[in-house]
Write a protein that holds these residues in place. Structure first.
Motif, PDB file in Angstrom:
ATOM      1  N   ASP A 187      42.487  12.073 -38.312  1.00 23.44           N
ATOM      2  CA  ASP A 187      44.152  12.020 -38.234  1.00 23.44           C
ATOM      3  C   ASP A 187      44.469  13.582 -38.177  1.00 23.44           C
ATOM      4  OD1 ASP A 187      46.761  11.767 -38.389  1.00 23.44           O
ATOM      5  OD2 ASP A 187      46.853  10.912 -40.524  1.00 23.44           O
ATOM      6  N   PHE A 188      44.966  13.925 -37.040  1.00 28.46           N
ATOM      7  CA  PHE A 188      45.475  15.199 -36.828  1.00 28.46           C
ATOM      8  C   PHE A 188      47.132  15.229 -36.662  1.00 28.46           C
ATOM      9  CE2 PHE A 188      41.295  15.481 -34.797  1.00 28.46           C
ATOM     10  CZ  PHE A 188      40.913  17.010 -34.952  1.00 28.46           C
ATOM     11  N   SER A 189      47.604  14.005 -37.194  1.00 31.63           N
ATOM     12  CA  SER A 189      49.048  14.033 -37.159  1.00 31.63           C
ATOM     13  C   SER A 189      49.783  15.333 -38.063  1.00 31.63           C
ATOM     14  CB  SER A 189      49.545  12.769 -37.774  1.00 31.63           C
ATOM     15  OG  SER A 189      49.316  12.588 -39.073  1.00 31.63           O
ATOM     16  N   LEU A 193      48.373  27.805 -38.957  1.00 34.88           N
ATOM     17  CA  LEU A 193      47.196  28.645 -39.032  1.00 34.88           C
ATOM     18  C   LEU A 193      47.508  29.881 -38.512  1.00 34.88           C
ATOM     19  CD1 LEU A 193      43.892  27.774 -39.615  1.00 34.88           C
ATOM     20  CD2 LEU A 193      43.927  28.811 -37.734  1.00 34.88           C
ATOM     21  N   ARG A 194      47.780  29.879 -37.318  1.00 32.74           N
ATOM     22  CA  ARG A 194      48.098  31.150 -36.565  1.00 32.74           C
ATOM     23  C   ARG A 194      49.006  32.338 -37.602  1.00 32.74           C
ATOM     24  NH1 ARG A 194      47.261  31.977 -30.959  1.00 32.74           N
ATOM     25  NH2 ARG A 194      46.086  30.473 -30.228  1.00 32.74           N
ATOM     26  N   ILE A 240      36.375  30.871 -38.326  1.00 32.00           N
ATOM     27  CA  ILE A 240      35.481  29.908 -38.551  1.00 32.00           C
ATOM     28  C   ILE A 240      35.699  29.162 -39.750  1.00 32.00           C
ATOM     29  CG2 ILE A 240      32.820  29.866 -39.585  1.00 32.00           C
ATOM     30  CD1 ILE A 240      32.419  32.445 -38.729  1.00 32.00           C
ATOM     31  N   PRO A 241      35.838  27.610 -39.470  1.00 28.23           N
ATOM     32  CA  PRO A 241      36.011  26.817 -40.628  1.00 28.23           C
ATOM     33  C   PRO A 241      34.814  26.669 -41.387  1.00 28.23           C
ATOM     34  CG  PRO A 241      37.043  25.909 -38.515  1.00 28.23           C
ATOM     35  CD  PRO A 241      36.143  27.044 -37.946  1.00 28.23           C
ATOM     36  N   ALA A 242      34.660  26.942 -42.639  1.00 30.74           N
ATOM     37  CA  ALA A 242      33.289  26.889 -43.234  1.00 30.74           C
ATOM     38  C   ALA A 242      33.191  25.643 -44.113  1.00 30.74           C
ATOM     39  CB  ALA A 242      33.178  28.132 -44.086  1.00 30.74           C
ATOM     40  N   ALA A 271      42.102  20.593 -44.295  1.00 29.57           N
ATOM     41  CA  ALA A 271      43.289  20.726 -43.577  1.00 29.57           C
ATOM     42  C   ALA A 271      43.327  22.060 -42.940  1.00 29.57           C
ATOM     43  CB  ALA A 271      44.402  20.949 -44.834  1.00 29.57           C
ATOM     44  N   ALA A 272      42.721  23.130 -43.384  1.00 32.00           N
ATOM     45  CA  ALA A 272      42.583  24.280 -42.533  1.00 32.00           C
ATOM     46  C   ALA A 272      41.699  24.096 -41.431  1.00 32.00           C
ATOM     47  CB  ALA A 272      42.046  25.454 -43.459  1.00 32.00           C
TER      48      ALA A 272
END
Length: 386
Positions: free
Chosen positions: A173-175, A182-183, A231-233, A256-257
């Motif tokens: 779910d990307f809603s 994030l930026r 990088i999402p670790a 979430a990040a």
């Protein structure tokens, strides 16, 4: 008053932990206080009430040689898992992915209690390599929950009842995901190109794949000073990634990040795995890289029957996303493919369109896999009791 149903869930990797947590939630939604969970899993399953007797990170093994070296550790953990089952006496056991580990658990449980219902969740990829595993699995469990539409014929031919539940990655779910957030959090301007780097969730993947990914990034940043790298670790390797990449990338943690990062990305450089499907769902074009140990690769090269390693490429029967594997997975090659896409918006758009079409072939838009899996587990249990 009858005692609650005891469901044992066994997962040994991050993707299995996620599927186990989803299945636990779906079963609890149906049964409420009339179900309790035991088993082996990670943080997500723990949040759903599955308290693992050991850390599954040590079972996240990549490659044949590494598997041999870790054999004693695996045997010890198999024994601990079987002992847990003997102690808790579950009504049903669901063994999630992780072929080598869960097969050993299944075989020992079958010897101890032939009447205990055993369900495998995620089939070995016999359509790609080692078709004999279909017969082995059929002799070891009672039912298969498959995540690919093309699984069933291989296992049903061996007499194993199979239910297609779908791939939970297709229901992400990307809603609530927000690339702009994030930026802003990372101080990245709205117009800056963002390259997402995803080097895997296993220690072996980080050691083999992060170095060529880092080399590619160095080449790309030298050519494009405005390029931002994120990088999402994965939690299993976060500390290692931070130690190796904090000098050249923004590193974020948490689900979430990760989803925010996917929505912020211009392009991704990704290790082969579930994350490629997630990226495709987010509409992110990508270049896929992968490396195995030399011995493992030499053996698998003789066994694998498909030219593709990425699921949506397999579904499309085409290299929708380029795959650079083994010796081809090096800094200059990766930088070349990533650079082509960074410089060509039309190429990125065409790839996204093809990825989206491939997701439809994979079953996107179907029922929630956790819901179908929960219904099937209860059906198998009811049939066995009847």
């Amino acid at each position: 008053m009858s005692k609650p149903l005891c469901v044992m869930l066994v997962a040994a990797e991050a993707s299995g932990d996620d599927r186990g947590a989803g299945l636990a939630r779906a079963l609890r939604a149906r049964l409420g206080d009339d179900v309790r969970f035991v088993g082996v899993g990670g943080a997500r399953m723990a949040a759903e009430g599955v308290q693992s007797p050991f850390d599954i990170a040590e079972l996240s093994i990549l490659g044949l040689l590494e598997g041999l070296l870790a054999y004693r550790k695996v045997v010890v953990r198999v024994r601990a898992t079987v002992a847990l089952a003997q102690r808790e006496k579950p009504d049903v056991v669901v063994l999630i992915d992780s072929w080598g580990f869960t097969l050993r658990v299944a075989q020992q449980l079958r010897k101890l209690d032939p009447k205990l219902p055993l369900i495998k969740y995620v089939a070995p990829q016999v359509w790609a390599t080692r078709p004999g595993r279909a017969r082995t699995l059929a002799a070891s469990v009672d039912h298969l929950l498959s995540i690919h539409v093309f699984d069933a014929p291989y296992f049903e031919a061996e007499g194993l009842a199979t239910t297609f539940v779908g791939n939970s990655a297709l229901t992400l779910d990307f809603s609530r995901a927000d690339g702009a957030r994030l930026r802003k959090d990372l101080g990245i301007t709205p117009e800056a190109p963002v390259l997402l780097v995803l080097p895997g969730s296993r220690p072996g993947e980080i050691s083999r794949i992060l170095p060529p990914f880092a080399e590619a990034v160095a080449i790309l940043k030298a050519q494009r000073p405005d390029l931002e790298v994120v990088i999402p670790a994965a939690p299993t390797v976060a500390e290692t990634v931070k130690a190796q990449a904090s000098g050249w990338a923004h590193i974020v943690e948490g689900e979430a990040a990760k989803l925010d990062a996917m929505k912020a990305a211009t392009l991704a450089l990704a290790c082969s795995g579930t994350v490629t499907t997630e990226l495709a769902l987010a509409g992110v074009p990508m270049v896929v890289g992968y490396r195995l140990g030399a011995l493992t690769h030499a053996i698998l090269k003789r066994l694998i029957r498909t030219p593709y390693i990425t699921l949506f490429n397999i579904a499309a029967q085409a290299f929708v996303a380029p795959e650079l594997v083994q010796d081809d997975c090096n800094g200059p090659n990766l930088a070349r493919e990533v650079g082509r896409r960074l410089d060509d918006p039309a190429l990125r758009a065409a790839q996204v369109e093809a990825q989206t079409a491939a997701l439809s072939k994979m079953g996107r838009g179907g029922p929630d896999p956790s819901e179908v899996a929960a219904d099937t587990v209860l059906k198998v249990l009811a049939e066995r009791r009847a």
